[in-house]
Design a protein around this motif. Structure first.
Motif, PDB file in Angstrom:
ATOM      1  N   GLU A  59      22.728  46.630  18.217  1.00  0.00           N
ATOM      2  CA  GLU A  59      22.730  46.639  19.671  1.00  0.00           C
ATOM      3  C   GLU A  59      22.679  48.073  20.174  1.00  0.00           C
ATOM      4  OE1 GLU A  59      25.915  44.404  21.386  1.00  0.00           O
ATOM      5  OE2 GLU A  59      25.502  42.658  20.134  1.00  0.00           O
ATOM      6  N   PRO A  60      21.787  48.343  21.133  1.00  0.00           N
ATOM      7  CA  PRO A  60      21.677  49.716  21.630  1.00  0.00           C
ATOM      8  C   PRO A  60      22.957  50.150  22.351  1.00  0.00           C
ATOM      9  CG  PRO A  60      20.290  48.224  22.906  1.00  0.00           C
ATOM     10  CD  PRO A  60      20.882  47.427  21.784  1.00  0.00           C
ATOM     11  N   ARG A  61      23.318  51.394  22.146  1.00  0.00           N
ATOM     12  CA  ARG A  61      24.485  51.960  22.819  1.00  0.00           C
ATOM     13  C   ARG A  61      24.000  53.087  23.727  1.00  0.00           C
ATOM     14  NH1 ARG A  61      28.592  53.200  18.071  1.00  0.00           N
ATOM     15  NH2 ARG A  61      26.723  54.026  17.165  1.00  0.00           N
ATOM     16  N   PRO A  62      24.708  53.309  24.803  1.00  0.00           N
ATOM     17  CA  PRO A  62      24.284  54.383  25.693  1.00  0.00           C
ATOM     18  C   PRO A  62      24.382  55.732  24.983  1.00  0.00           C
ATOM     19  CG  PRO A  62      26.421  53.510  26.374  1.00  0.00           C
ATOM     20  CD  PRO A  62      25.915  52.642  25.268  1.00  0.00           C
ATOM     21  N   PRO A  63      23.476  56.661  25.301  1.00  0.00           N
ATOM     22  CA  PRO A  63      23.532  57.975  24.667  1.00  0.00           C
ATOM     23  C   PRO A  63      24.800  58.725  25.075  1.00  0.00           C
ATOM     24  CG  PRO A  63      21.873  57.941  26.401  1.00  0.00           C
ATOM     25  CD  PRO A  63      22.396  56.544  26.265  1.00  0.00           C
ATOM     26  N   VAL A  64      25.271  59.560  24.178  1.00  0.00           N
ATOM     27  CA  VAL A  64      26.474  60.346  24.421  1.00  0.00           C
ATOM     28  C   VAL A  64      26.098  61.821  24.306  1.00  0.00           C
ATOM     29  CG1 VAL A  64      28.771  60.919  23.537  1.00  0.00           C
ATOM     30  CG2 VAL A  64      27.974  58.559  23.482  1.00  0.00           C
ATOM     31  N   PRO A  84      31.310  63.963  20.536  1.00  0.00           N
ATOM     32  CA  PRO A  84      31.138  63.733  21.973  1.00  0.00           C
ATOM     33  C   PRO A  84      31.708  64.904  22.784  1.00  0.00           C
ATOM     34  CG  PRO A  84      31.870  61.731  20.912  1.00  0.00           C
ATOM     35  CD  PRO A  84      31.962  62.821  19.877  1.00  0.00           C
ATOM     36  N   ARG A  85      30.981  65.304  23.786  1.00  0.00           N
ATOM     37  CA  ARG A  85      31.372  66.451  24.623  1.00  0.00           C
ATOM     38  C   ARG A  85      32.727  66.217  25.299  1.00  0.00           C
ATOM     39  NH1 ARG A  85      29.820  71.007  26.677  1.00  0.00           N
ATOM     40  NH2 ARG A  85      29.907  71.534  28.873  1.00  0.00           N
ATOM     41  N   ASN A 121      20.746  67.358  24.491  1.00  0.00           N
ATOM     42  CA  ASN A 121      19.698  66.501  23.960  1.00  0.00           C
ATOM     43  C   ASN A 121      20.195  65.614  22.835  1.00  0.00           C
ATOM     44  OD1 ASN A 121      17.698  67.516  25.640  1.00  0.00           O
ATOM     45  ND2 ASN A 121      17.371  69.266  24.310  1.00  0.00           N
ATOM     46  N   GLN A 122      21.323  65.957  22.208  1.00  0.00           N
ATOM     47  CA  GLN A 122      21.833  65.133  21.121  1.00  0.00           C
ATOM     48  C   GLN A 122      22.305  63.798  21.651  1.00  0.00           C
ATOM     49  OE1 GLN A 122      24.884  67.192  19.036  1.00  0.00           O
ATOM     50  NE2 GLN A 122      23.487  68.667  18.139  1.00  0.00           N
TER      51      GLN A 122
END
Length: 126
Positions: A59-64, A84-85, A121-122
């Motif tokens: 399942e796709p997860r939102p980008p972090v 994660p930032r 961009n990561q």
């Protein structure tokens, strides 16, 4: 980089291991051995259970947005890791263990760290 991101043990190259570092590394080794033991004793998953888990992972997860950290591992090797930032420390959402790509120590406790540049961009789809 946010002023809230923490650092510890800088400069990393001169960091001296503490008794707490030695205890933490031994605890990490003991926990990893216990987990491996439990996994070895666990019954094999059915094909249906395995497929359910694989489906959840697909399942796709939102980008972090990621942050790059320079970390010193228990073994003395220094490497860069992305986290994660939103984390203030490179092990905030984890146990603080890595696998050292140089010597193979697994687990290798993160004993010192410093934040580097954020990479927006990561974590974003290509």
């Amino acid at each position: 980089m946010s002023a809230d991101h923490q650092c510890y043990g800088v400069p990393l190259e001169r960091y001296q291991l503490s008794r707490a570092d030695h205890r933490g590394q031994q605890e990490a080794v003991d926990v990893a051995a216990w987990v491996a033991e439990q996994i070895a004793k666990a019954p094999r998953m059915s094909d249906e259970q395995l497929e359910t888990i694989l489906e959840m992972l697909r399942e796709p997860r939102p980008p972090v947005e990621k942050m790059t950290w320079r970390v010193r591992l228990y073994c003395g090797h220094i490497r860069e890791v992305a986290r994660p930032r939103s984390w203030l420390r490179p092990y905030q959402g984890t146990s603080g263990k890595e696998t050292c790509g140089d010597c193979g120590l697994d687990p290798a406790l993160i004993v010192a760290f410093e934040p580097l540049e954020a990479d927006s961009n990561q974590g974003k789809p290509a």
